[in-house]
Scaffold this motif. Sequence first.
Motif, PDB file in Angstrom:
ATOM      1  N   LEU A 108       0.813  -1.218   0.000  1.00  0.00           N
ATOM      2  CA  LEU A 108       0.000   0.000   0.000  1.00  0.00           C
ATOM      3  C   LEU A 108       0.844   1.264   0.000  1.00  0.00           C
ATOM      4  CD1 LEU A 108      -2.725  -1.005   2.644  1.00  0.00           C
ATOM      5  CD2 LEU A 108      -3.034  -0.837   0.161  1.00  0.00           C
ATOM      6  N   GLY A 109       2.136   1.123   0.241  1.00  0.00           N
ATOM      7  CA  GLY A 109       2.988   2.298   0.362  1.00  0.00           C
ATOM      8  C   GLY A 109       2.768   3.007   1.690  1.00  0.00           C
ATOM      9  N   LEU A 110       2.424   2.220   2.727  1.00  0.00           N
ATOM     10  CA  LEU A 110       2.182   2.779   4.062  1.00  0.00           C
ATOM     11  C   LEU A 110       3.097   2.140   5.107  1.00  0.00           C
ATOM     12  CD1 LEU A 110      -1.730   2.941   4.095  1.00  0.00           C
ATOM     13  CD2 LEU A 110      -0.130   4.801   3.620  1.00  0.00           C
ATOM     14  N   ASP A 111       4.195   1.517   4.662  1.00  0.00           N
ATOM     15  CA  ASP A 111       5.154   0.953   5.599  1.00  0.00           C
ATOM     16  C   ASP A 111       5.975   2.075   6.233  1.00  0.00           C
ATOM     17  OD1 ASP A 111       6.302   1.559   3.162  1.00  0.00           O
ATOM     18  OD2 ASP A 111       7.819   0.007   3.314  1.00  0.00           O
ATOM     19  N   TYR A 112       6.853   1.712   7.160  1.00  0.00           N
ATOM     20  CA  TYR A 112       7.605   2.740   7.892  1.00  0.00           C
ATOM     21  C   TYR A 112       8.438   3.611   6.959  1.00  0.00           C
ATOM     22  CZ  TYR A 112      11.112   4.888  10.910  1.00  0.00           C
ATOM     23  OH  TYR A 112      11.945   5.778  11.544  1.00  0.00           O
ATOM     24  N   ALA A 113       9.123   2.986   6.005  1.00  0.00           N
ATOM     25  CA  ALA A 113       9.963   3.770   5.096  1.00  0.00           C
ATOM     26  C   ALA A 113       9.136   4.799   4.335  1.00  0.00           C
ATOM     27  CB  ALA A 113      10.696   2.837   4.136  1.00  0.00           C
ATOM     28  N   SER A 114       7.953   4.405   3.896  1.00  0.00           N
ATOM     29  CA  SER A 114       7.087   5.318   3.156  1.00  0.00           C
ATOM     30  C   SER A 114       6.525   6.408   4.056  1.00  0.00           C
ATOM     31  CB  SER A 114       5.947   4.543   2.502  1.00  0.00           C
ATOM     32  OG  SER A 114       6.440   3.545   1.632  1.00  0.00           O
ATOM     33  N   CYS A 115       6.086   6.036   5.263  1.00  0.00           N
ATOM     34  CA  CYS A 115       5.512   7.014   6.184  1.00  0.00           C
ATOM     35  C   CYS A 115       6.566   7.997   6.678  1.00  0.00           C
ATOM     36  CB  CYS A 115       4.860   6.302   7.370  1.00  0.00           C
ATOM     37  SG  CYS A 115       3.344   5.406   6.935  1.00  0.00           S
ATOM     38  N   ARG A 116       7.802   7.534   6.782  1.00  0.00           N
ATOM     39  CA  ARG A 116       8.875   8.423   7.228  1.00  0.00           C
ATOM     40  C   ARG A 116       9.125   9.535   6.217  1.00  0.00           C
ATOM     41  NH1 ARG A 116      15.001   6.391   8.748  1.00  0.00           N
ATOM     42  NH2 ARG A 116      15.631   8.269   9.907  1.00  0.00           N
ATOM     43  N   LYS A 117       8.885   9.240   4.937  1.00  0.00           N
ATOM     44  CA  LYS A 117       9.021  10.283   3.915  1.00  0.00           C
ATOM     45  C   LYS A 117       7.916  11.328   4.062  1.00  0.00           C
ATOM     46  CE  LYS A 117      11.179   7.131   0.595  1.00  0.00           C
ATOM     47  NZ  LYS A 117      10.989   6.404  -0.698  1.00  0.00           N
ATOM     48  N   LEU A 118       6.748  10.876   4.507  1.00  0.00           N
ATOM     49  CA  LEU A 118       5.642  11.799   4.715  1.00  0.00           C
ATOM     50  C   LEU A 118       5.832  12.636   5.972  1.00  0.00           C
ATOM     51  CD1 LEU A 118       2.718   9.288   4.009  1.00  0.00           C
ATOM     52  CD2 LEU A 118       3.557  11.069   2.456  1.00  0.00           C
ATOM     53  N   ARG A 119       6.403  12.006   7.000  1.00  0.00           N
ATOM     54  CA  ARG A 119       6.570  12.644   8.310  1.00  0.00           C
ATOM     55  C   ARG A 119       7.855  12.085   8.929  1.00  0.00           C
ATOM     56  NH1 ARG A 119       4.013  16.767  11.542  1.00  0.00           N
ATOM     57  NH2 ARG A 119       3.844  16.021  13.705  1.00  0.00           N
ATOM     58  N   PRO A 120       8.996  12.767   8.745  1.00  0.00           N
ATOM     59  CA  PRO A 120      10.292  12.203   9.176  1.00  0.00           C
ATOM     60  C   PRO A 120      10.342  11.796  10.642  1.00  0.00           C
ATOM     61  CG  PRO A 120      10.635  14.110   7.771  1.00  0.00           C
ATOM     62  CD  PRO A 120       9.166  14.050   8.041  1.00  0.00           C
ATOM     63  N   GLU A 121       9.622  12.502  11.506  1.00  0.00           N
ATOM     64  CA  GLU A 121       9.677  12.203  12.938  1.00  0.00           C
ATOM     65  C   GLU A 121       8.584  11.241  13.388  1.00  0.00           C
ATOM     66  OE1 GLU A 121       7.586  16.292  12.592  1.00  0.00           O
ATOM     67  OE2 GLU A 121       8.956  15.005  11.445  1.00  0.00           O
ATOM     68  N   ILE A 122       7.956  10.550  12.440  1.00  0.00           N
ATOM     69  CA  ILE A 122       6.853   9.654  12.772  1.00  0.00           C
ATOM     70  C   ILE A 122       7.326   8.493  13.662  1.00  0.00           C
ATOM     71  CG2 ILE A 122       7.071   8.017  10.848  1.00  0.00           C
ATOM     72  CD1 ILE A 122       3.749   9.544  11.993  1.00  0.00           C
ATOM     73  N   ILE A 123       6.480   8.097  14.575  1.00  0.00           N
ATOM     74  CA  ILE A 123       6.681   6.874  15.353  1.00  0.00           C
ATOM     75  C   ILE A 123       5.723   5.842  14.786  1.00  0.00           C
ATOM     76  CG2 ILE A 123       6.364   5.813  17.616  1.00  0.00           C
ATOM     77  CD1 ILE A 123       7.184   8.621  18.762  1.00  0.00           C
ATOM     78  N   TYR A 124       6.276   4.744  14.330  1.00  0.00           N
ATOM     79  CA  TYR A 124       5.512   3.764  13.564  1.00  0.00           C
ATOM     80  C   TYR A 124       5.546   2.435  14.309  1.00  0.00           C
ATOM     81  CZ  TYR A 124       3.958   1.220   9.347  1.00  0.00           C
ATOM     82  OH  TYR A 124       3.270   0.463   8.431  1.00  0.00           O
TER      83      TYR A 124
END
Length: 427
Positions: A124-140
Amino acid sequence: MLDQLEAEFPEHTPRPAGAPRALDGIRVVDLSHFIAGPFATMILADMGAEVIKVEAPGRGDDLRRYPPVHPDLRHGAPFLWANRNKRSVALDLKSPEGLQVARELIATADVVVENFSAGVMARLGLDYASCRKLRPEIIYCAVSAYGRDGPFADRLGFDPIAQVESGFVSMNGYADREGVRALSPVMDISTAMMASNAILGALLARERSGLGQAIEVSLFENAVLMTGYATMQSLFNNADPKRSGNTSPDTCPSGVFLASDCSFYINCGNDKIFQRLMAQVLEREDLAAAGIYATGPDRIRRREELFAILGDAFARRPWSHWQSRMRAAGVPCGRLRSVGEAIRSPEARERGIVTRIPHETIGWVPNVNLPIRYSRTPIVDPVAAPAVGQHTEDVLRELLGYDDARIAQLAAGRAFGGRPAGKDTKP
């Protein structure tokens, strides 16, 4: 369906006006389902985090259908138990439009929680690597069955499977039959607690460093932990625990006894408790001082004869007699209760464990509170679990600034499933 409860449980007492919230300002996008993930995010929501629960349109979280299902709510008691204080957004993640909305929501979030099967979030493009691009400081936080990588990553996992494969079931029950699973989803609940603790630790670390991170909690690893110190015992003595029913293999006397009117449990965890039991409760100073019962190993070797002495004495008087004496003597004890008896017990009423909270559709629903008491940042006032997609339009307007035209465009593109989203969306 719930009318008989109105006289039994009080309304929720609101928290002090203006009291701060422990997780005020933290936003969680909850892509999880069933118990382990949603219960973890509910803990965060109770602490004051804003939790956006993303669900499939129409059907929603599978836990909604676990019984008993209230006909007017169209979801069941288990879902209410695990999903209060959340807002539900219905998105079809199989549609490009719905997936794009999910990404935009994640870009505003502090935390993402998911417990999909291995590979789903990457596709889905919603893994940690993808979400980190959306929000670098994300906690996943990924909650998995056996881990997100390695040869077992593809295995599905549910609470009973974790119980049997971890050795937990082998420890429980009686020696003359198969081990017994716990009916309560203890592995899901404890995994949720572990996940919420991990998220809190990551939030604290980010506060200090400014950096987010990925978290992984697996059901199987947690289940092995839930076997307790039996793992370490097994490593020391190269032997598996033996099922001992309601007695304890490590302390004596600990187990179930019969008063003249009911069953109860006592737990003599050390020598002093045993001595108080014998001298102050049973008035058997001779046994309290007897060398053959002086230590735990001594008593374990003579368990049968000791249980026979206690059983004979306890059967002569009612529980009320023994409870008062054991309480005065400091001997841990408790009556065997059903779940219904437990939630109606004086102890439960004193702690306000079960209350009634408002519900916009049926007036009120029962609520089971968390056992956390903050002195400065009390748990938030509970809001009942939402209907599928109940807050879709509100969340998209407030968080993403969507206007009518954009919402209509997304609805036409089936981002919300087969029908437009709105405040009146029903499960």
